[in-house]
Write an enzyme that holds these catalytic residues in place. Structure first.
Site, PDB file in Angstrom:
ATOM      1  N   HIS A 191       0.775  -1.265  -0.025  1.00 32.37           N
ATOM      2  CA  HIS A 191      -0.064  -0.013  -0.155  1.00 32.37           C
ATOM      3  C   HIS A 191       0.774   1.273   0.082  1.00 32.37           C
ATOM      4  CE1 HIS A 191      -3.049  -2.753   2.303  1.00 32.37           C
ATOM      5  NE2 HIS A 191      -3.120  -2.775   1.090  1.00 32.37           N
ATOM      6  N   LYS A 246       6.557   6.231   6.884  1.00 37.10           N
ATOM      7  CA  LYS A 246       6.100   5.548   8.147  1.00 37.10           C
ATOM      8  C   LYS A 246       7.428   4.861   8.917  1.00 37.10           C
ATOM      9  CE  LYS A 246       2.223   4.124   4.893  1.00 37.10           C
ATOM     10  NZ  LYS A 246       1.962   2.897   4.079  1.00 37.10           N
ATOM     11  N   TYR A 250       2.687   1.840  13.779  1.00 33.82           N
ATOM     12  CA  TYR A 250       3.419   2.608  12.896  1.00 33.82           C
ATOM     13  C   TYR A 250       3.029   4.166  13.042  1.00 33.82           C
ATOM     14  CZ  TYR A 250      -0.134   1.028   9.441  1.00 33.82           C
ATOM     15  OH  TYR A 250      -1.322   0.924   8.781  1.00 33.82           O
ATOM     16  N   ASP A 266      -7.090  -6.122  -1.279  1.00 37.85           N
ATOM     17  CA  ASP A 266      -5.450  -6.412  -1.709  1.00 37.85           C
ATOM     18  C   ASP A 266      -5.603  -7.310  -2.699  1.00 37.85           C
ATOM     19  OD1 ASP A 266      -4.093  -5.657   1.400  1.00 37.85           O
ATOM     20  OD2 ASP A 266      -5.010  -4.432   0.036  1.00 37.85           O
TER      21      ASP A 266
HETATM   22  C1  LIG Z   1      -4.804   2.721   6.730  1.00 42.70           C
HETATM   23  C2  LIG Z   1      -6.021   3.371   7.374  1.00 42.70           C
HETATM   24  C3  LIG Z   1      -7.176   2.542   7.329  1.00 42.70           C
HETATM   25  N1  LIG Z   1      -8.281   2.979   8.008  1.00 42.70           N
HETATM   26  C4  LIG Z   1      -9.610   2.235   7.915  1.00 42.70           C
HETATM   27  C5  LIG Z   1      -9.948   1.901   6.459  1.00 42.70           C
HETATM   28  C6  LIG Z   1     -10.636   0.583   6.631  1.00 42.70           C
HETATM   29  O1  LIG Z   1     -12.001   0.822   7.242  1.00 42.70           O
HETATM   30  C7  LIG Z   1      -9.785   0.084   7.728  1.00 42.70           C
HETATM   31  C8  LIG Z   1      -8.996  -1.050   7.442  1.00 42.70           C
HETATM   32  O2  LIG Z   1      -8.161  -0.584   6.353  1.00 42.70           O
HETATM   33  P1  LIG Z   1      -6.962  -1.539   5.592  1.00 42.70           P
HETATM   34  O3  LIG Z   1      -7.765  -2.611   5.321  1.00 42.70           O
HETATM   35  O4  LIG Z   1      -6.702  -0.681   4.588  1.00 42.70           O
HETATM   36  O5  LIG Z   1      -5.870  -1.535   6.608  1.00 42.70           O
HETATM   37  P2  LIG Z   1      -4.409  -2.435   6.149  1.00 42.70           P
HETATM   38  O6  LIG Z   1      -4.548  -3.333   5.162  1.00 42.70           O
HETATM   39  O7  LIG Z   1      -3.707  -2.577   7.360  1.00 42.70           O
HETATM   40  O8  LIG Z   1      -3.764  -0.981   5.566  1.00 42.70           O
HETATM   41  C9  LIG Z   1      -2.456  -0.583   5.838  1.00 42.70           C
HETATM   42  O9  LIG Z   1      -1.521  -1.712   5.563  1.00 42.70           O
HETATM   43  C10 LIG Z   1      -0.486  -1.279   5.150  1.00 42.70           C
HETATM   44  C11 LIG Z   1       0.543  -2.442   5.650  1.00 42.70           C
HETATM   45  C12 LIG Z   1       0.081  -0.203   5.174  1.00 42.70           C
HETATM   46  O10 LIG Z   1       1.295   0.327   5.276  1.00 42.70           O
HETATM   47  C13 LIG Z   1      -0.770   1.169   5.186  1.00 42.70           C
HETATM   48  O11 LIG Z   1      -0.595   1.957   6.298  1.00 42.70           O
HETATM   49  C14 LIG Z   1      -2.136   0.640   5.475  1.00 42.70           C
HETATM   50  O12 LIG Z   1      -2.717   0.534   4.240  1.00 42.70           O
HETATM   51  O13 LIG Z   1      -9.397   1.096   8.540  1.00 42.70           O
HETATM   52  C15 LIG Z   1      -8.174   4.335   8.649  1.00 42.70           C
HETATM   53  O14 LIG Z   1      -9.296   4.670   9.250  1.00 42.70           O
HETATM   54  N2  LIG Z   1      -7.011   4.700   8.725  1.00 42.70           N
HETATM   55  C16 LIG Z   1      -6.040   4.521   8.059  1.00 42.70           C
HETATM   56  O15 LIG Z   1      -4.821   5.287   8.167  1.00 42.70           O
END
Ligand SMILES: Cc1cn([C@H]2C[C@H](O)[C@@H](COP(=O)(O)OP(=O)(O)O[C@H]3O[C@H](C)C(=O)[C@H](O)[C@H]3O)O2)c(=O)[nH]c1=O
Length: 184
Positions: free
Chosen positions: A62, A72, A132, A170
């Site tokens: 991401h 980060k 992070y 993803d």
């Molecule tokens: C990233 C983020 C997400 N969200 C909400 C959006 C979704 O409803 C929920 C889960 O989000 P997501 O599935 O995108 O989470 P990850 O897959 O852990 O995403 C992260 O994973 C990789 C490893 C990264 O480096 C990024 O910082 C980030 O994209 O949290 C938020 O409210 N704020 C945020 O900053």
């Protein structure tokens, strides 16, 4: 704090000095002055994130685009992950380089990933709590990503495909060859 350079410009592995005694341990997990000396530029982290994942969970790759690009500083609070950064900065001397490292509670390592890099990690332990700091706020509209198994980067995730747990979001991320022209 020990610092290691990587094969991505501006991406560093940091290891804090750990003070152990009969009670347990203490270390400074973040020190702005020391950090800025290492990174060589001012940094203003504005958002902390935390996620918990079970073994095989792979989050990424991401990044946020444009004015919402994020640097980060990542580490684990519990467990062990294989952490991956990919340099997507067209003007970088390390453009398209991939850096991987194991972050764990045991090695106390942290990885600083500069803006313009994609980031992802695979959970190697039964579970891992990932923490992070980001130097820019979350901006859904700026979210972007690349497939974890993109042949352009051939990342060795050290785990069988059948063991991976990946979000539906993803699973449909693009391949680099389809977005390379758009990468800043
Ligand atoms: C990233 C983020 C997400 N969200 C909400 C959006 C979704 O409803 C929920 C889960 O989000 P997501 O599935 O995108 O989470 P990850 O897959 O852990 O995403 C992260 O994973 C990789 C490893 C990264 O480096 C990024 O910082 C980030 O994209 O949290 C938020 O409210 N704020 C945020 O900053």
């Amino acid at each position: 704090m020990k610092v290691e350079t990587t094969n991505i410009e501006g991406c560093y592995v940091l290891a804090p000095t750990v003070f152990k005694d009969k009670r347990g341990y203490f270390f400074e997990s973040f020190n702005q002055e020391q950090f800025e000396k290492v990174v060589g530029t001012a940094i203003n982290f504005v958002q902390d994130n935390q996620s918990k994942s079970s073994r095989g969970v792979l989050r990424g790759l991401h990044y946020q685009q444009g004015e919402y690009a994020q640097a980060k500083l990542v580490r684990v609070l519990e467990g062990e992950v294989l952490d991956v950064a990919v340099d997507l900065r067209k003007d970088s001397p390390t453009y398209k380089n991939v850096f991987t490292t194991v972050l764990s509670l045991e090695n106390n390592k942290q990885l600083f990933i500069p803006r313009g890099c994609a980031h992802g990690f695979l959970t190697l332990s039964e579970s891992a709590t990932f923490f992070y700091k980001c130097d820019n706020f979350y901006n859904k509209e700026s979210e972007a990503g690349l497939r974890y198994d993109d042949p352009a980067f051939a990342i060795n995730w050290q785990m069988k495909e059948s063991e991976l747990i990946i979000s539906e979001k993803d699973k449909v991320l693009p391949y680099f060859k389809h977005i390379e022209t758009k990468v800043s």
